[in-house]
Design a protein around this motif. Structure first.
Motif, PDB file in Angstrom:
ATOM      1  N   LYS A 122      31.241  21.613  -1.019  1.00 32.25           N
ATOM      2  CA  LYS A 122      30.605  21.047  -2.232  1.00 32.25           C
ATOM      3  C   LYS A 122      31.017  19.505  -2.021  1.00 32.25           C
ATOM      4  CE  LYS A 122      30.006  24.947  -5.324  1.00 32.25           C
ATOM      5  NZ  LYS A 122      30.328  25.498  -6.574  1.00 32.25           N
ATOM      6  N   HIS A 123      29.782  18.623  -2.666  1.00 31.69           N
ATOM      7  CA  HIS A 123      30.290  17.369  -2.525  1.00 31.69           C
ATOM      8  C   HIS A 123      29.621  16.679  -3.905  1.00 31.69           C
ATOM      9  CE1 HIS A 123      26.218  17.655  -1.024  1.00 31.69           C
ATOM     10  NE2 HIS A 123      25.967  16.418  -1.233  1.00 31.69           N
ATOM     11  N   ARG A 124      30.298  15.535  -4.012  1.00 32.29           N
ATOM     12  CA  ARG A 124      29.910  14.758  -5.178  1.00 32.29           C
ATOM     13  C   ARG A 124      29.132  13.208  -4.516  1.00 32.29           C
ATOM     14  NH1 ARG A 124      35.740  15.682  -8.073  1.00 32.29           N
ATOM     15  NH2 ARG A 124      35.024  17.693  -9.091  1.00 32.29           N
ATOM     16  N   ASN A 125      28.357  12.880  -5.396  1.00 30.06           N
ATOM     17  CA  ASN A 125      27.689  11.873  -5.069  1.00 30.06           C
ATOM     18  C   ASN A 125      28.324  10.500  -5.952  1.00 30.06           C
ATOM     19  OD1 ASN A 125      25.506  13.078  -3.745  1.00 30.06           O
ATOM     20  ND2 ASN A 125      25.017  13.882  -5.679  1.00 30.06           N
ATOM     21  N   HIS A 126      28.692   9.364  -5.370  1.00 27.51           N
ATOM     22  CA  HIS A 126      29.197   8.273  -5.700  1.00 27.51           C
ATOM     23  C   HIS A 126      28.196   7.057  -5.704  1.00 27.51           C
ATOM     24  CE1 HIS A 126      32.941  10.149  -5.592  1.00 27.51           C
ATOM     25  NE2 HIS A 126      32.839  10.785  -4.295  1.00 27.51           N
ATOM     26  N   THR A 209       3.388  -1.243   7.627  1.00 25.71           N
ATOM     27  CA  THR A 209       2.474  -1.726   6.705  1.00 25.71           C
ATOM     28  C   THR A 209       2.234  -0.557   5.577  1.00 25.71           C
ATOM     29  OG1 THR A 209       1.669  -3.238   8.023  1.00 25.71           O
ATOM     30  CG2 THR A 209       0.610  -2.748   5.765  1.00 25.71           C
ATOM     31  N   GLY A 210       2.347  -0.566   4.290  1.00 30.49           N
ATOM     32  CA  GLY A 210       2.035   0.370   3.523  1.00 30.49           C
ATOM     33  C   GLY A 210       3.348   1.572   3.643  1.00 30.49           C
ATOM     34  N   LEU A 211       4.343   1.368   3.974  1.00 25.99           N
ATOM     35  CA  LEU A 211       5.495   2.411   4.122  1.00 25.99           C
ATOM     36  C   LEU A 211       6.406   2.375   2.769  1.00 25.99           C
ATOM     37  CD1 LEU A 211       7.733   4.280   5.534  1.00 25.99           C
ATOM     38  CD2 LEU A 211       8.872   2.121   6.232  1.00 25.99           C
ATOM     39  N   ILE A 212       6.529   3.668   2.138  1.00 29.64           N
ATOM     40  CA  ILE A 212       7.346   3.363   1.041  1.00 29.64           C
ATOM     41  C   ILE A 212       8.990   3.927   1.284  1.00 29.64           C
ATOM     42  CG2 ILE A 212       7.874   4.930  -1.208  1.00 29.64           C
ATOM     43  CD1 ILE A 212       4.835   5.400  -1.360  1.00 29.64           C
ATOM     44  N   VAL A 213       9.740   2.970   1.075  1.00 26.94           N
ATOM     45  CA  VAL A 213      11.263   3.379   1.422  1.00 26.94           C
ATOM     46  C   VAL A 213      12.009   3.642   0.186  1.00 26.94           C
ATOM     47  CG1 VAL A 213      13.293   2.443   2.509  1.00 26.94           C
ATOM     48  CG2 VAL A 213      10.909   1.629   3.543  1.00 26.94           C
ATOM     49  N   HIS A 214      12.417   4.743  -0.057  1.00 23.28           N
ATOM     50  CA  HIS A 214      13.089   5.505  -0.976  1.00 23.28           C
ATOM     51  C   HIS A 214      14.537   5.189  -0.895  1.00 23.28           C
ATOM     52  CE1 HIS A 214      13.409   7.259  -5.060  1.00 23.28           C
ATOM     53  NE2 HIS A 214      14.342   7.970  -4.495  1.00 23.28           N
ATOM     54  N   SER A 215      15.592   4.958  -1.813  1.00 22.26           N
ATOM     55  CA  SER A 215      16.787   4.993  -1.916  1.00 22.26           C
ATOM     56  C   SER A 215      17.338   5.408  -3.419  1.00 22.26           C
ATOM     57  CB  SER A 215      17.513   3.514  -1.348  1.00 22.26           C
ATOM     58  OG  SER A 215      17.296   2.587  -2.292  1.00 22.26           O
ATOM     59  N   ASP A 216      18.783   5.317  -3.315  1.00 25.70           N
ATOM     60  CA  ASP A 216      19.444   5.056  -4.659  1.00 25.70           C
ATOM     61  C   ASP A 216      19.606   3.861  -5.250  1.00 25.70           C
ATOM     62  OD1 ASP A 216      21.818   4.420  -3.491  1.00 25.70           O
ATOM     63  OD2 ASP A 216      22.562   6.194  -3.605  1.00 25.70           O
ATOM     64  N   ARG A 241      16.347   7.292 -10.162  1.00 21.99           N
ATOM     65  CA  ARG A 241      16.815   6.900 -11.337  1.00 21.99           C
ATOM     66  C   ARG A 241      18.443   6.966 -11.298  1.00 21.99           C
ATOM     67  NH1 ARG A 241      13.989  11.786 -14.335  1.00 21.99           N
ATOM     68  NH2 ARG A 241      14.483  12.555 -12.266  1.00 21.99           N
ATOM     69  N   ARG A 242      18.953   6.173 -12.149  1.00 21.13           N
ATOM     70  CA  ARG A 242      20.454   5.919 -12.141  1.00 21.13           C
ATOM     71  C   ARG A 242      20.992   7.253 -12.248  1.00 21.13           C
ATOM     72  NH1 ARG A 242      23.795   2.673 -10.166  1.00 21.13           N
ATOM     73  NH2 ARG A 242      25.846   2.424 -11.379  1.00 21.13           N
ATOM     74  N   GLY A 243      21.930   7.454 -11.040  1.00 23.31           N
ATOM     75  CA  GLY A 243      22.996   8.524 -11.050  1.00 23.31           C
ATOM     76  C   GLY A 243      22.024  10.070 -10.934  1.00 23.31           C
ATOM     77  N   ASN A 244      20.774  10.161 -10.413  1.00 18.85           N
ATOM     78  CA  ASN A 244      20.104  11.246 -10.402  1.00 18.85           C
ATOM     79  C   ASN A 244      19.927  11.292  -8.626  1.00 18.85           C
ATOM     80  OD1 ASN A 244      18.064  13.288 -10.272  1.00 18.85           O
ATOM     81  ND2 ASN A 244      17.487  12.663 -12.326  1.00 18.85           N
ATOM     82  N   CYS A 245      20.840  12.432  -8.065  1.00 17.50           N
ATOM     83  CA  CYS A 245      20.913  12.697  -6.825  1.00 17.50           C
ATOM     84  C   CYS A 245      19.544  13.481  -6.566  1.00 17.50           C
ATOM     85  CB  CYS A 245      22.090  13.408  -6.498  1.00 17.50           C
ATOM     86  SG  CYS A 245      22.215  15.037  -7.205  1.00 17.50           S
ATOM     87  N   TYR A 246      18.735  14.439  -7.382  1.00 19.18           N
ATOM     88  CA  TYR A 246      17.715  15.050  -6.919  1.00 19.18           C
ATOM     89  C   TYR A 246      16.713  14.348  -6.513  1.00 19.18           C
ATOM     90  CZ  TYR A 246      20.440  18.642  -8.984  1.00 19.18           C
ATOM     91  OH  TYR A 246      21.369  19.771  -9.165  1.00 19.18           O
ATOM     92  N   ALA A 249      16.971  14.031  -2.918  1.00 18.13           N
ATOM     93  CA  ALA A 249      17.433  15.324  -2.285  1.00 18.13           C
ATOM     94  C   ALA A 249      17.238  15.610  -0.835  1.00 18.13           C
ATOM     95  CB  ALA A 249      16.901  16.558  -3.238  1.00 18.13           C
ATOM     96  N   SER A 250      16.213  14.796  -0.293  1.00 13.00           N
ATOM     97  CA  SER A 250      15.868  15.087   0.861  1.00 13.00           C
ATOM     98  C   SER A 250      16.975  14.476   1.811  1.00 13.00           C
ATOM     99  CB  SER A 250      14.597  14.574   1.385  1.00 13.00           C
ATOM    100  OG  SER A 250      14.173  14.884   2.858  1.00 13.00           O
ATOM    101  N   MET A 251      17.567  13.366   1.664  1.00 13.32           N
ATOM    102  CA  MET A 251      18.516  12.815   2.281  1.00 13.32           C
ATOM    103  C   MET A 251      19.878  13.289   2.029  1.00 13.32           C
ATOM    104  SD  MET A 251      18.350  10.304   4.416  1.00 13.32           S
ATOM    105  CE  MET A 251      19.554  10.430   5.573  1.00 13.32           C
ATOM    106  N   GLU A 252      20.067  13.768   0.830  1.00 16.83           N
ATOM    107  CA  GLU A 252      21.258  14.431   0.516  1.00 16.83           C
ATOM    108  C   GLU A 252      21.329  15.611   1.330  1.00 16.83           C
ATOM    109  OE1 GLU A 252      23.559  13.719  -1.597  1.00 16.83           O
ATOM    110  OE2 GLU A 252      22.956  12.023  -2.603  1.00 16.83           O
ATOM    111  N   SER A 253      20.213  16.415   1.723  1.00 15.76           N
ATOM    112  CA  SER A 253      20.254  17.746   2.404  1.00 15.76           C
ATOM    113  C   SER A 253      20.606  17.339   3.908  1.00 15.76           C
ATOM    114  CB  SER A 253      18.798  18.238   2.551  1.00 15.76           C
ATOM    115  OG  SER A 253      18.708  19.350   3.043  1.00 15.76           O
TER     116      SER A 253
END
Length: 308
Positions: A122-126, A209-216, A241-246, A249-253
């Motif tokens: 198990k791990h925690r997100n920072h 062009t048109g790419l969506i880049v998602h991060s925390d 959203r702030r502090g929402n790892c879900y 989730a794909s990158m966390e996985s």
């Protein structure tokens, strides 16, 4: 009218002749052939053998019949250092050997052989502070599906400790085929770590062009440099959203797989070895690790299938 026992004896004699021929094994074979018509208790009494002996005979037969499959499962399990459970083993059997075996059978045989996958830690997100930076809306909205390459990328940073030093890994994943597009490692967790990762990605992929880049909302992704860079290549920024790892989730996985399969099983003593393990795992993940969501293909195979 013949009794049930007499009928059973008559039928068995017609099938295989003398009940005493061939010893106990022959009798067990006869019982197995007609057990659907008569009870095991009656047949064992008729042939003068024990019920426990009959069931032991059936179990031995099942073991012998499954031996080739057991050996194949064991070879795959051993090849991948015992890191995988029955569902991933099932995919490797198909991908590496062209053999498709029902997942329930793979599970049963692995349980009988005492083969278990390594349990993920198990791990925690920072989350670093985003104060003083820019924040974008959540455009992705947990829709981790893409119809073509370079429509949606997710990105994040993870850390791995080697003695007293932290190694930081920045990676970008294409949601079309779960392929790791680019990654970069450093002992410094700053915006240059992220910028170097995207520099590598854009060197490989010219038109985004048109790419969506998602991060925390980590400080590396709220920096002005990051927000100035992506629009210049036609990419749109999305943030969890702030502090929402879900929301990512794909990158966390992926990072969970990287650590539990590529790092934790090994006694890593220095940074060079850690970096080598990470490089080897990402290549393995992209080119050799089949995924159920990708029609049992690897990320690279799935992408190439689009252009075939």
């Amino acid at each position: 009218m013949c009794s049930t026992i007499e009928a059973g004896e008559s039928h068995a004699k017609k099938v295989l002749g003398n009940l005493d021929a061939g010893g106990a094994a022959q009798k067990y074979s006869i019982i197995k052939a007609v057990v659907g018509e008569y009870s095991v208790t009656e047949l064992c009494k008729l042939f003068g053998v024990s019920r426990s002996g009959y069931y032991a005979y059936v179990k031995r037969q099942n073991v012998d019949r499954d031996r080739p499959v057991r050996d194949l499962i064991l070879s795959v399990y051993t090849k991948y250092d015992g890191k995988y459970g029955y569902r991933q083993i099932q995919l490797f059997l198909l991908h590496d050997h062209g053999v498709w075996i029902n997942h329930k059978k793979v599970l049963r045989l692995m349980q009988e052989m005492g083969l278990r996958s390594r349990i993920r830690r198990k791990h925690r997100n920072h989350y670093a502070s985003s104060e003083g930076g820019r924040v974008a809306e959540n455009v992705l909205q947990r829709d981790f599906r893409a119809q073509a390459p370079n429509q949606k990328w997710v990105t994040d940073i993870t850390q791995y400790r080697v003695k007293d030093t932290w190694l930081y890994v920045s990676a970008i994943k294409d949601l079309f085929n779960n392929e790791i597009v680019a990654y970069h490692m450093d002992v410094k967790n700053d915006r240059q770590l992220v910028l170097q990762t995207f520099t590598k990605a854009f060197e490989k992929t010219k038109d985004v062009t048109g790419l969506i880049v998602h991060s925390d909302q980590g400080c590396q992704y709220t920096s002005y440099d990051y927000h100035d860079m992506l629009p210049t290549v036609g990419a749109q920024i999305s943030m969890s959203r702030r502090g929402n790892c879900y929301d990512n989730a794909s990158m966390e996985s992926f990072f969970s797989h990287l650590k539990t399969e590529g790092l934790y099983p090994y006694d890593i003593r220095n940074l060079d070895e850690a970096q080598r393990r990470i490089e080897e795992y990402i290549q393995f993940y992209n080119e050799s690790r089949p995924q159920r969501k990708l029609k049992k293909l690897t990320p690279v195979e799935y992408r190439r299938q689009l252009t075939a």
